[in-house]
Design a protein around this motif. Structure first.
Motif, PDB file in Angstrom:
ATOM      1  N   GLU A 295      29.062 -61.448 -16.984  1.00  0.00           N
ATOM      2  CA  GLU A 295      30.117 -60.710 -17.675  1.00  0.00           C
ATOM      3  C   GLU A 295      29.675 -59.320 -18.132  1.00  0.00           C
ATOM      4  OE1 GLU A 295      31.541 -63.113 -20.861  1.00  0.00           O
ATOM      5  OE2 GLU A 295      32.114 -64.797 -19.566  1.00  0.00           O
ATOM      6  N   ALA A 296      28.438 -59.199 -18.620  1.00  0.00           N
ATOM      7  CA  ALA A 296      27.973 -57.922 -19.156  1.00  0.00           C
ATOM      8  C   ALA A 296      27.637 -56.956 -18.026  1.00  0.00           C
ATOM      9  CB  ALA A 296      26.752 -58.141 -20.046  1.00  0.00           C
ATOM     10  N   ARG A 297      28.146 -55.729 -18.121  1.00  0.00           N
ATOM     11  CA  ARG A 297      27.863 -54.719 -17.107  1.00  0.00           C
ATOM     12  C   ARG A 297      26.614 -53.925 -17.502  1.00  0.00           C
ATOM     13  NH1 ARG A 297      33.496 -53.304 -17.788  1.00  0.00           N
ATOM     14  NH2 ARG A 297      34.779 -54.599 -16.439  1.00  0.00           N
ATOM     15  N   PRO A 298      25.815 -53.500 -16.536  1.00  0.00           N
ATOM     16  CA  PRO A 298      24.595 -52.749 -16.839  1.00  0.00           C
ATOM     17  C   PRO A 298      24.895 -51.445 -17.568  1.00  0.00           C
ATOM     18  CG  PRO A 298      24.568 -53.538 -14.575  1.00  0.00           C
ATOM     19  CD  PRO A 298      25.944 -53.787 -15.104  1.00  0.00           C
ATOM     20  N   SER A 299      24.098 -51.154 -18.586  1.00  0.00           N
ATOM     21  CA  SER A 299      24.202 -49.909 -19.348  1.00  0.00           C
ATOM     22  C   SER A 299      22.832 -49.621 -19.952  1.00  0.00           C
ATOM     23  CB  SER A 299      25.263 -50.015 -20.445  1.00  0.00           C
ATOM     24  OG  SER A 299      25.331 -48.819 -21.185  1.00  0.00           O
ATOM     25  N   LEU A 300      22.183 -48.561 -19.474  1.00  0.00           N
ATOM     26  CA  LEU A 300      20.816 -48.236 -19.877  1.00  0.00           C
ATOM     27  C   LEU A 300      20.794 -46.854 -20.511  1.00  0.00           C
ATOM     28  CD1 LEU A 300      19.113 -49.363 -16.544  1.00  0.00           C
ATOM     29  CD2 LEU A 300      19.283 -50.705 -18.642  1.00  0.00           C
ATOM     30  N   ASN A 301      20.214 -46.757 -21.706  1.00  0.00           N
ATOM     31  CA  ASN A 301      20.110 -45.486 -22.428  1.00  0.00           C
ATOM     32  C   ASN A 301      18.668 -44.985 -22.401  1.00  0.00           C
ATOM     33  OD1 ASN A 301      22.849 -45.266 -23.341  1.00  0.00           O
ATOM     34  ND2 ASN A 301      22.419 -46.930 -24.748  1.00  0.00           N
ATOM     35  N   TYR A 302      18.518 -43.691 -22.101  1.00  0.00           N
ATOM     36  CA  TYR A 302      17.196 -43.077 -22.042  1.00  0.00           C
ATOM     37  C   TYR A 302      17.183 -41.816 -22.900  1.00  0.00           C
ATOM     38  CZ  TYR A 302      16.280 -46.047 -17.972  1.00  0.00           C
ATOM     39  OH  TYR A 302      16.105 -47.121 -17.129  1.00  0.00           O
ATOM     40  N   THR A 303      16.177 -41.694 -23.771  1.00  0.00           N
ATOM     41  CA  THR A 303      15.986 -40.465 -24.523  1.00  0.00           C
ATOM     42  C   THR A 303      15.255 -39.447 -23.640  1.00  0.00           C
ATOM     43  OG1 THR A 303      13.942 -41.375 -25.453  1.00  0.00           O
ATOM     44  CG2 THR A 303      15.955 -41.650 -26.736  1.00  0.00           C
TER      45      THR A 303
ATOM     46  N   TYR B 223      25.129 -46.242 -16.231  1.00  0.00           N
ATOM     47  CA  TYR B 223      25.928 -47.460 -16.340  1.00  0.00           C
ATOM     48  C   TYR B 223      26.719 -47.703 -15.067  1.00  0.00           C
ATOM     49  CZ  TYR B 223      29.884 -44.320 -17.232  1.00  0.00           C
ATOM     50  OH  TYR B 223      30.849 -43.343 -17.121  1.00  0.00           O
ATOM     51  N   GLN B 224      27.219 -48.927 -14.956  1.00  0.00           N
ATOM     52  CA  GLN B 224      28.030 -49.351 -13.810  1.00  0.00           C
ATOM     53  C   GLN B 224      29.412 -49.726 -14.299  1.00  0.00           C
ATOM     54  OE1 GLN B 224      26.871 -53.033 -11.885  1.00  0.00           O
ATOM     55  NE2 GLN B 224      27.309 -52.219  -9.859  1.00  0.00           N
ATOM     56  N   ASP B 225      30.452 -49.253 -13.621  1.00  0.00           N
ATOM     57  CA  ASP B 225      31.808 -49.568 -14.049  1.00  0.00           C
ATOM     58  C   ASP B 225      32.290 -50.876 -13.438  1.00  0.00           C
ATOM     59  OD1 ASP B 225      32.331 -48.964 -11.429  1.00  0.00           O
ATOM     60  OD2 ASP B 225      33.705 -47.302 -11.830  1.00  0.00           O
ATOM     61  N   SER B 226      33.544 -51.220 -13.690  1.00  0.00           N
ATOM     62  CA  SER B 226      34.088 -52.507 -13.247  1.00  0.00           C
ATOM     63  C   SER B 226      34.225 -52.591 -11.737  1.00  0.00           C
ATOM     64  CB  SER B 226      35.454 -52.742 -13.901  1.00  0.00           C
ATOM     65  OG  SER B 226      36.361 -51.704 -13.558  1.00  0.00           O
ATOM     66  N   VAL B 227      34.244 -51.450 -11.047  1.00  0.00           N
ATOM     67  CA  VAL B 227      34.389 -51.436  -9.599  1.00  0.00           C
ATOM     68  C   VAL B 227      33.037 -51.536  -8.904  1.00  0.00           C
ATOM     69  CG1 VAL B 227      35.368 -50.110  -7.671  1.00  0.00           C
ATOM     70  CG2 VAL B 227      36.490 -50.093  -9.882  1.00  0.00           C
TER      71      VAL B 227
ATOM     72  N   ALA C  97      40.066 -60.241  -5.047  1.00  0.00           N
ATOM     73  CA  ALA C  97      41.261 -59.943  -5.829  1.00  0.00           C
ATOM     74  C   ALA C  97      40.894 -59.261  -7.149  1.00  0.00           C
ATOM     75  CB  ALA C  97      42.042 -61.237  -6.108  1.00  0.00           C
ATOM     76  N   GLN C  98      39.800 -59.696  -7.745  1.00  0.00           N
ATOM     77  CA  GLN C  98      39.329 -59.083  -8.990  1.00  0.00           C
ATOM     78  C   GLN C  98      38.963 -57.620  -8.771  1.00  0.00           C
ATOM     79  OE1 GLN C  98      35.532 -60.489 -10.585  1.00  0.00           O
ATOM     80  NE2 GLN C  98      36.488 -60.698 -12.596  1.00  0.00           N
ATOM     81  N   MET C  99      38.336 -57.326  -7.647  1.00  0.00           N
ATOM     82  CA  MET C  99      37.958 -55.950  -7.335  1.00  0.00           C
ATOM     83  C   MET C  99      39.190 -55.079  -7.102  1.00  0.00           C
ATOM     84  SD  MET C  99      35.530 -53.800  -6.935  1.00  0.00           S
ATOM     85  CE  MET C  99      34.104 -54.901  -6.894  1.00  0.00           C
ATOM     86  N   GLN C 100      40.195 -55.609  -6.418  1.00  0.00           N
ATOM     87  CA  GLN C 100      41.415 -54.840  -6.181  1.00  0.00           C
ATOM     88  C   GLN C 100      42.132 -54.529  -7.498  1.00  0.00           C
ATOM     89  OE1 GLN C 100      42.443 -53.511  -3.384  1.00  0.00           O
ATOM     90  NE2 GLN C 100      40.765 -54.369  -2.195  1.00  0.00           N
ATOM     91  N   ALA C 101      42.184 -55.508  -8.398  1.00  0.00           N
ATOM     92  CA  ALA C 101      42.802 -55.276  -9.703  1.00  0.00           C
ATOM     93  C   ALA C 101      42.010 -54.243 -10.497  1.00  0.00           C
ATOM     94  CB  ALA C 101      42.899 -56.591 -10.479  1.00  0.00           C
ATOM     95  N   ALA C 102      40.687 -54.303 -10.441  1.00  0.00           N
ATOM     96  CA  ALA C 102      39.851 -53.340 -11.166  1.00  0.00           C
ATOM     97  C   ALA C 102      40.050 -51.925 -10.625  1.00  0.00           C
ATOM     98  CB  ALA C 102      38.379 -53.744 -11.076  1.00  0.00           C
ATOM     99  N   LYS C 103      40.154 -51.795  -9.306  1.00  0.00           N
ATOM    100  CA  LYS C 103      40.376 -50.477  -8.714  1.00  0.00           C
ATOM    101  C   LYS C 103      41.715 -49.897  -9.143  1.00  0.00           C
ATOM    102  CE  LYS C 103      37.537 -50.913  -4.535  1.00  0.00           C
ATOM    103  NZ  LYS C 103      37.531 -50.941  -3.055  1.00  0.00           N
ATOM    104  N   LEU C 104      42.732 -50.754  -9.210  1.00  0.00           N
ATOM    105  CA  LEU C 104      44.047 -50.273  -9.621  1.00  0.00           C
ATOM    106  C   LEU C 104      44.043 -49.876 -11.095  1.00  0.00           C
ATOM    107  CD1 LEU C 104      46.872 -49.698  -8.702  1.00  0.00           C
ATOM    108  CD2 LEU C 104      47.491 -52.070  -9.167  1.00  0.00           C
TER     109      LEU C 104
ATOM    110  N   ARG D 224      41.496 -48.747 -12.738  1.00  0.00           N
ATOM    111  CA  ARG D 224      40.760 -47.484 -12.830  1.00  0.00           C
ATOM    112  C   ARG D 224      41.629 -46.310 -12.379  1.00  0.00           C
ATOM    113  NH1 ARG D 224      35.874 -46.227  -8.821  1.00  0.00           N
ATOM    114  NH2 ARG D 224      37.712 -46.191  -7.461  1.00  0.00           N
ATOM    115  N   LYS D 225      42.413 -46.516 -11.333  1.00  0.00           N
ATOM    116  CA  LYS D 225      43.293 -45.454 -10.855  1.00  0.00           C
ATOM    117  C   LYS D 225      44.321 -45.080 -11.922  1.00  0.00           C
ATOM    118  CE  LYS D 225      46.662 -44.308  -7.269  1.00  0.00           C
ATOM    119  NZ  LYS D 225      47.378 -44.774  -6.049  1.00  0.00           N
ATOM    120  N   ILE D 226      44.907 -46.083 -12.572  1.00  0.00           N
ATOM    121  CA  ILE D 226      45.895 -45.815 -13.618  1.00  0.00           C
ATOM    122  C   ILE D 226      45.254 -45.053 -14.775  1.00  0.00           C
ATOM    123  CG2 ILE D 226      47.438 -46.883 -15.295  1.00  0.00           C
ATOM    124  CD1 ILE D 226      47.730 -49.237 -13.328  1.00  0.00           C
ATOM    125  N   ALA D 227      44.051 -45.481 -15.181  1.00  0.00           N
ATOM    126  CA  ALA D 227      43.360 -44.817 -16.291  1.00  0.00           C
ATOM    127  C   ALA D 227      43.067 -43.361 -15.958  1.00  0.00           C
ATOM    128  CB  ALA D 227      42.066 -45.558 -16.611  1.00  0.00           C
ATOM    129  N   ARG D 228      42.664 -43.086 -14.725  1.00  0.00           N
ATOM    130  CA  ARG D 228      42.367 -41.713 -14.335  1.00  0.00           C
ATOM    131  C   ARG D 228      43.637 -40.878 -14.243  1.00  0.00           C
ATOM    132  NH1 ARG D 228      37.589 -42.267  -9.732  1.00  0.00           N
ATOM    133  NH2 ARG D 228      35.904 -42.782 -11.202  1.00  0.00           N
TER     134      ARG D 228
END
Length: 406
Positions: free
Chosen positions: A128-136, A173-177, A257-264, A266-270
């Motif tokens: 469930e958790a998506r990668p997110s790495l912070n670097y100073t 970081y990596q997004d839902s797509v 199907a999950q990937m197609q929904a995520a792409k849609l 993301r398109k709406i958000a953009r």
């Protein structure tokens, strides 16, 4: 490329770029995220352990950054697998955990309602958790157009624009797509625009996202989500038919199907972001001072207008407007929204009762002025901000909160 500013990064801006990640770099990032996720879950376990011990023995042990840093040092000493990863993203994750836990404890201490409290940090699950790495600054460097992270990870950045200054930190970081991005934190710069001497009042709504005192600057409801609702429902039905049982991995069809929904999504958000930023640029370019309703659209999520309000993206549009004004040196006055639909912009009189949403025309009982309801509210913003010439003697308590965008 996207530029955003948050309250946490006052005086700084985030510049986000797309990353081209090779298979070797992708494997290295996944391994780094596995270590960071393990550190986060250890912090959660430590926090729960300290809380249970304090409840059982009435002790006052703490679980702050100092204790968590000590725990991380001990874990890296005895764990070779953890020591193989860079220490910078692990330390940053410990700090993020500390901030999240401190915010949750503060909300509990302040006795905020449960709906407004920030929850305690939870486990980060692998699926469930998506990668997110912070670097100073000491954890990354830029050379020959590439981003080099601690641990020997090399990433190719898609430079759509040049950074205005040397970044102080970066988040990978990596997004839902499944696409990878890097977000640099750089000092915010001001790019002044020519002065126009014009002012504008802005009122937020659902029928029209923004109604202004200038007819040419109104922002109609674009309805991006409504246009894509049929396709989104199709993908969601496909997910529902293939939904795995609890504890089981999803099938290939479910993930498609999950990937197609995520792409849609993301398109709406953009689309919403693009519409809001273009409108904000136009408003800021043509006006020196902006009187903006300090509207909190969160309560609309519990009303019958929840779907349309979410599609209007009032919060994102307002944030884009404030950020654009700051970037170009304009002055923004945030006006308290109380009674803005009940006051008359001409004489300052207030109606005896709140107007129902179905009544779209405002008629003043004192001066008999008739005007569209939202237009009247937009002019009230100017009056409360002190930008209307005849508003000096008609101030209301709880009026405009001046915000210098520069």
């Amino acid at each position: 490329m996207m530029t955003t500013q948050s309250a946490e990064d006052a005086g700084h801006a985030r510049w986000t770029f797309r990353l081209r990640v090779s298979s070797t770099a992708r494997a290295a990032l996944a391994a780094e995220w596995d270590r960071c996720r393990w550190v986060w879950n250890e912090c959660v376990a430590k926090s729960k352990q300290v809380y249970a011990r304090n409840e059982a023995t009435s002790e006052k042990q703490t679980c702050g950054p100092a204790q968590l840093d000590k725990m991380l040092t001990e874990a890296r000493t005895r764990n070779t697998w953890l020591r193989e990863g860079a220490s910078v993203p692990q330390q940053q994750l410990v700090r993020d955990f500390g901030k999240s836990r401190a915010k949750a404890q503060k909300d509990i201490k302040d006795r905020l309602p449960m709906a407004r409290r920030a929850g305690m940090p939870k486990w980060k699950k692998k699926r469930e958790a998506r990668p997110s790495l912070n670097y100073t600054r000491r954890g990354f460097r830029l050379k020959d157009g590439k981003l080099y992270l601690a641990g020997g990870i090399a990433l190719t950045v898609v430079w759509s624009r040049e950074l205005p200054a040397d970044p102080s930190s970066v988040r990978v970081y990596q997004d839902s797509v499944g696409h990878w991005y890097c977000s640099f934190v750089v000092p915010a710069t001001v790019e002044p625009l020519p002065r126009t001497g014009a002012v504008i009042g802005i009122d937020w709504g659902v029928k029209e996202t923004a109604t202004t005192t200038s007819d040419t600057h109104d922002l109609p409801h674009a309805g991006h989500g409504k246009k894509a609702a049929q396709r989104l429902a199709h993908y969601q039905r496909m997910m529902a038919r293939r939904k795995p049982k609890r504890g089981q991995a999803g099938s290939k069809g479910y993930h498609q199907a999950q990937m197609q929904a995520a792409k849609l999504h993301r398109k709406i958000a953009r689309q919403r972001q693009d519409t809001g930023r273009k409108w904000a640029k136009k408003v800021v370019r043509d006006h020196d001072r902006l009187a903006v309703e300090d509207f909190k659209p969160k309560f609309l999520a519990k009303s019958t207008m929840a779907r349309k309000a979410a599609d209007a993206a009032i919060g994102a549009t307002k944030a884009a407007l404030v950020e654009m004004a700051r970037k170009h040196g304009r002055t923004v006055h945030l006006v308290h929204p109380a009674h803005t639909t009940m006051d008359c912009a001409s004489c300052g009189a207030r109606t005896k009762h709140a107007l129902p949403l179905s009544e779209r025309t405002y008629t003043c009982t004192a001066c008999a002025v008739v005007s569209p309801r939202d237009k009247n509210s937009a002019r009230v913003m100017l009056v409360r901000a002190g930008l209307a010439p005849a508003s000096a003697d008609r101030g209301r308590p709880g009026g405009a909160l001046p915000y210098l965008a520069a």
